[in-house]
Design an enzyme around this catalytic site. Structure first.
Site, PDB file in Angstrom:
ATOM      1  N   GLU A  98      15.193  -5.811   0.059  1.00 50.43           N
ATOM      2  CA  GLU A  98      13.737  -5.720   0.214  1.00 50.43           C
ATOM      3  C   GLU A  98      13.172  -4.427  -0.377  1.00 50.43           C
ATOM      4  OE1 GLU A  98      13.055  -6.426   4.450  1.00 50.43           O
ATOM      5  OE2 GLU A  98      13.040  -8.581   4.073  1.00 50.43           O
ATOM      6  N   ASP A 154      16.823 -14.878   8.802  1.00 48.51           N
ATOM      7  CA  ASP A 154      16.179 -13.684   9.350  1.00 48.51           C
ATOM      8  C   ASP A 154      15.651 -13.858  10.770  1.00 48.51           C
ATOM      9  OD1 ASP A 154      15.117 -11.217   9.589  1.00 48.51           O
ATOM     10  OD2 ASP A 154      13.485 -11.478   8.157  1.00 48.51           O
ATOM     11  N   GLU A 181      10.012 -10.467  16.778  1.00 49.57           N
ATOM     12  CA  GLU A 181       9.215 -10.588  15.558  1.00 49.57           C
ATOM     13  C   GLU A 181       8.805 -12.031  15.285  1.00 49.57           C
ATOM     14  OE1 GLU A 181      11.297  -9.049  12.181  1.00 49.57           O
ATOM     15  OE2 GLU A 181       9.774  -9.694  10.755  1.00 49.57           O
TER      16      GLU A 181
HETATM   17  C1  BDP Z   1      12.719  -8.496   8.601  1.00 46.42           C
HETATM   18  C2  BDP Z   1      11.508  -7.712   8.961  1.00 46.42           C
HETATM   19  C3  BDP Z   1      11.382  -6.429   8.207  1.00 46.42           C
HETATM   20  C4  BDP Z   1      12.691  -5.667   8.278  1.00 46.42           C
HETATM   21  C5  BDP Z   1      13.805  -6.537   7.774  1.00 46.42           C
HETATM   22  C6  BDP Z   1      15.160  -5.905   7.936  1.00 46.42           C
HETATM   23  O1  BDP Z   1      10.378  -8.509   8.740  1.00 46.42           O
HETATM   24  O2  BDP Z   1      10.334  -5.703   8.763  1.00 46.42           O
HETATM   25  O3  BDP Z   1      12.617  -4.496   7.544  1.00 46.42           O
HETATM   26  O4  BDP Z   1      13.863  -7.728   8.497  1.00 46.42           O
HETATM   27  O5  BDP Z   1      15.872  -6.318   8.851  1.00 46.42           O
HETATM   28  O6  BDP Z   1      12.946  -9.370   9.659  1.00 46.42           O
HETATM   29  O7  BDP Z   1      15.535  -5.023   7.189  1.00 46.42           O
END
Ligand code: BDP
Length: 716
Positions: free
Chosen positions: A307, A380, A408
């Site tokens: 990401e 996720d 989340e």
């Molecule tokens: C996702 C989240 C994000 C996190 C990412 C992670 O939306 O904010 O940074 O995972 O785990 O679920 O790195």
């Protein structure tokens, strides 16, 4: 006033008074699971009047004061601290202490390691002994003793209690930013209060440490995995040191998330290539600086090449090159690297396959102090996912299960969703990787593989809110994470009951009703958000509420719901079978065969693995479309039932928590309906089928729902 009216007034006053007595004073949730109450009249466990703590250390003095104050409340009498044990004493000490050795057979201590303990009642002496090899073991034993005393005192006098933790490192991951905000945090700002440090320590940090120790959590990563390089500046390390010093007596070790580009950004080096000597030297110096301040520092957590975060691949190096460089630097200090496997790339055909594809070939290439941290599911933290196929597939690498305690994707801190059932389902899943009964718990806790050190991580749901977690019942998710990390063999139901008793009330009806709500709650969320294996239908970026239609020009396709649900005129679901992305191939047999065939695939994962026609016949004989409608509808009914159940609970809980939870249930029911309507109305545009007449009709209009815009500020 005539006598009838007088009687009426009297009755009303009487009812109000009894209600007050039953409900007790108002509680704001700040006490967590340390509710103050007397032992009930029918209590038949040991009568305790004095405390003997055999040694001195910061941890032993905590034990002494914890016992004096907690037992004082429970027995409603003064508890004295003595040097010699007597009838009515609780004696706490380490085996090396002679008087403990006299009370308990020293051989028992070989099995309990550094953190385990023995709790034993000696009827002939009328003494209770809490004994361990270390002061930390004694602390865990003390908290367990206090919890059992409240919830199941018969256990104390029947057989000795012998406990050792399943995982070596039981760690919270805080996604706390240095500016005080918390990524995916729904309970206020960060409890670290960085701006006040190092001069001033937030007193809540001590309560936090106590709460963690009471459930056996022994580590904490203080900052967000999307790590600011600034955490490694000298100025911040001084702050970290103060937190570490405060947590230490409670057995909590501090870890930090680090930014892989720190050598370049902080050190001014031309790049952060892990194979360059000057880069390694930079880390060497930094690590030395950290250990001078924090001698028991735990190590680093790294989100690399994920990401948009920097990582070794920026320099053509592998995850192993990056992780091993840090591992070598940490090794002399016994530090570890937790390297995350949460990687995915928009160019691949299926995000669910990518972590496996990248990490499996690296098995055997990591140093022994590198642990690969893997989210429970391959995508996720969705309300339900099958397990990540990496579990069991990397035989020569230690894997850390990463669970998300903050919700989340399960309604933030507005919906009640007890995650004990989610964690239990995951940990108990049989991977079949090494034959039968190779569950995820056993794969990761050292039972199956010979891991030098094992760990489990949970993304924290803690903030500055008075009740810590935003929703009173969200505290149970912190609690259950700790309890299962200590012993994954415990049942979520027992933990829910235990937590309710320690937090709210010992009333049997209350515990029965509310543990049922808790046990059903996650399934309800799955039903009204993403039933039958659907996933990732939530709103863009903030992840709140349904947006299965979401389209953002130029956005990464794998961040959009359509990538996952693939609804079209034919049907719905992601074909991950052998005729599709073939993600099923990553699982061991017989799971592979099972997941590959829609007739064998469990309903709960059906649309995760298959794209099926709207009129597909389900195992219960219904058409897929109808079943989808039933599931969404069931979720709404469940939420309504939770709300109705809570309505009957007012006599068992204080007014403040009763009211606050009631308001949350109002939101939950409203939003369950929102989810149902949004998803069904949108999918209906493809299925062109009617919602079965016996089910409630949508109350919203699709076009209006699509236009909703959110102000997310009240959620942080
Ligand atoms: C996702 C989240 C994000 C996190 C990412 C992670 O939306 O904010 O940074 O995972 O785990 O679920 O790195």
């Amino acid at each position: 006033m005539n006598s009838f009216r007088k009687r009426k007034v009297f009755i009303v006053l009487f009812l109000l008074f009894t209600n007050y007595l039953l409900a007790g004073n108002n509680e704001d949730g700040s006490k967590l699971w340390f509710a103050n109450f007397l032992l009930p009249a029918e209590y038949e466990g040991p009568q305790i009047s004095s405390v003997v703590v055999s040694e001195e250390s910061p941890t032993f003095s905590l034990i002494r004061s914890e016992l004096i104050s907690s037992l004082g409340i429970l027995f409603d009498q003064e508890i004295t601290s003595m040097t010699e044990p007597d009838a009515g004493s609780i004696c706490v000490g380490a085996i090396k202490n002679d008087f403990i050795a006299e009370l308990i057979n020293p051989e028992a201590f070989q099995e309990i390691g550094n953190e385990g303990y023995i709790i034993k009642y000696l009827p002939e002496k009328d003494m209770t002994v809490v004994a361990a090899n270390t002061d930390l073991g004694c602390l865990y034993g003390t908290y367990h003793f206090l919890s059992v005393l409240r919830t199941n005192p018969q256990e104390l006098t029947s057989t000795p209690i012998i406990e050792t933790p399943a995982y070596d490192r039981r760690i919270l991951n805080h996604w706390d930013n240095l500016d005080g905000t918390v990524e995916r945090g729904y309970a206020g700002h960060s409890i670290w209060k960085w701006d006040d440090l190092p001069e001033k320590l937030n007193p809540r940090i001590i309560e936090y440490a106590r709460a963690n120790a009471s459930v056996g959590i022994n580590g904490t990563v203080l900052n967000n995995v999307n790590a600011s390089p600034d955490i490694l500046k000298e100025e911040f390390l001084q702050k970290v040191k103060v937190v570490a010093d405060a947590l230490r007596p409670y057995g909590m070790r501090v870890y930090l998330s680090v930014n892989f580009s720190s050598p370049k950004i902080l050190g001014g080096l031309p790049d952060s290539d892990p194979l360059k000597t000057e880069v390694k030297n930079w880390w060497d110096n930094k690590v030395q600086e950290i250990y001078e301040l924090i001698p028991d520092f735990g190590g680093f957590l790294v989100k690399a090449n994920s990401e948009g975060q920097p990582g070794p691949q920026d320099y053509g190096r592998t995850h192993a090159d990056g992780a091993n460089m840090l591992a070598d630097v940490l090794k002399p200090y016994k530090g570890i690297v937790m390297w995350r496997a949460f990687v995915y790339n928009p160019s691949g055909d299926d995000r669910a396959k990518q972590a496996y594809n990248e990490f499996k070939p690296l098995d055997g290439k990591f140093r022994s102090n590198v642990l690969i941290q893997v989210k429970n599911g391959p995508v996720d933290f969705q309300p339900r996912e099958p397990f990540s196929p990496l579990f069991g597939a990397m035989e020569q690498t230690t894997l850390v299960p990463e669970l998300q305690i903050t919700k989340e994707y399960l309604g933030f801190s507005d919906h009640l969703a007890f995650l004990g059932t989610l964690f239990e389902e995951f940990l108990d899943t049989d991977t079949y990787q090494k034959g039968r009964n190779t569950t995820i718990a056993r794969i990761t806790n050292g039972d199956i593989f010979n891991d030098p050190v094992t760990a489990i991580a949970g993304v924290a749901n803690i903030g500055q809110d008075t009740n810590w977690c935003g929703h009173h019942f969200a505290q149970a998710n912190w609690y259950v994470f700790g309890r299962l990390a200590w012993d994954p063999g415990l049942s979520a139901r027992d933990i829910a009951k235990e937590w309710l008793e320690l937090t709210f009330s010992q009333n049997k009806r209350f515990i029965h009703e509310m543990s049922r709500v808790m046990m059903e709650s996650r399934e309800a969320v799955v039903n009204y958000m993403t039933p039958l294996g659907l996933h990732h239908l939530m709103g863009w970026s903030h992840h709140y509420g349904p947006e299965p239609w979401c389209e953002i020009p130029g956005a990464r396709p794998d961040w959009l719901p359509k990538y996952y649900h693939k609804a079209d005129d034919f049907g719905i679901g992601f074909n991950r079978s052998s005729t599709g992305s073939n993600a099923v191939e990553q699982y061991a047999e017989p799971l592979q065969i099972m997941f590959d065939d829609p007739q064998l695939c469990p309903d709960k994962y059906l649309l995760w693995f298959h794209h099926l026609p709207w009129d597909y016949t389900m195992s219960n004989g219904r058409e897929l479309w109808d079943e989808l409608c039933y599931k969404y509808s069931e979720g709404v009914d469940q939420a309504k039932l939770f709300k109705a159940t809570w309505k009957n609970m007012s006599k068992y809980v204080d007014q403040q928590r009763y009211d606050e939870v009631s308001k949350k249930f109002d939101i939950q029911v409203k939003e369950a309906i929102w989810w149902r309507d949004a998803c069904l109305l949108y999918f209906q545009t493809f299925s062109e089928k009617e919602i079965p007449v016996e089910l409630d009709k949508p109350v919203h209009q699709l076009e209006k729902l699509k236009q909703l815009k959110f102000d997310m500020t009240h959620h942080n």
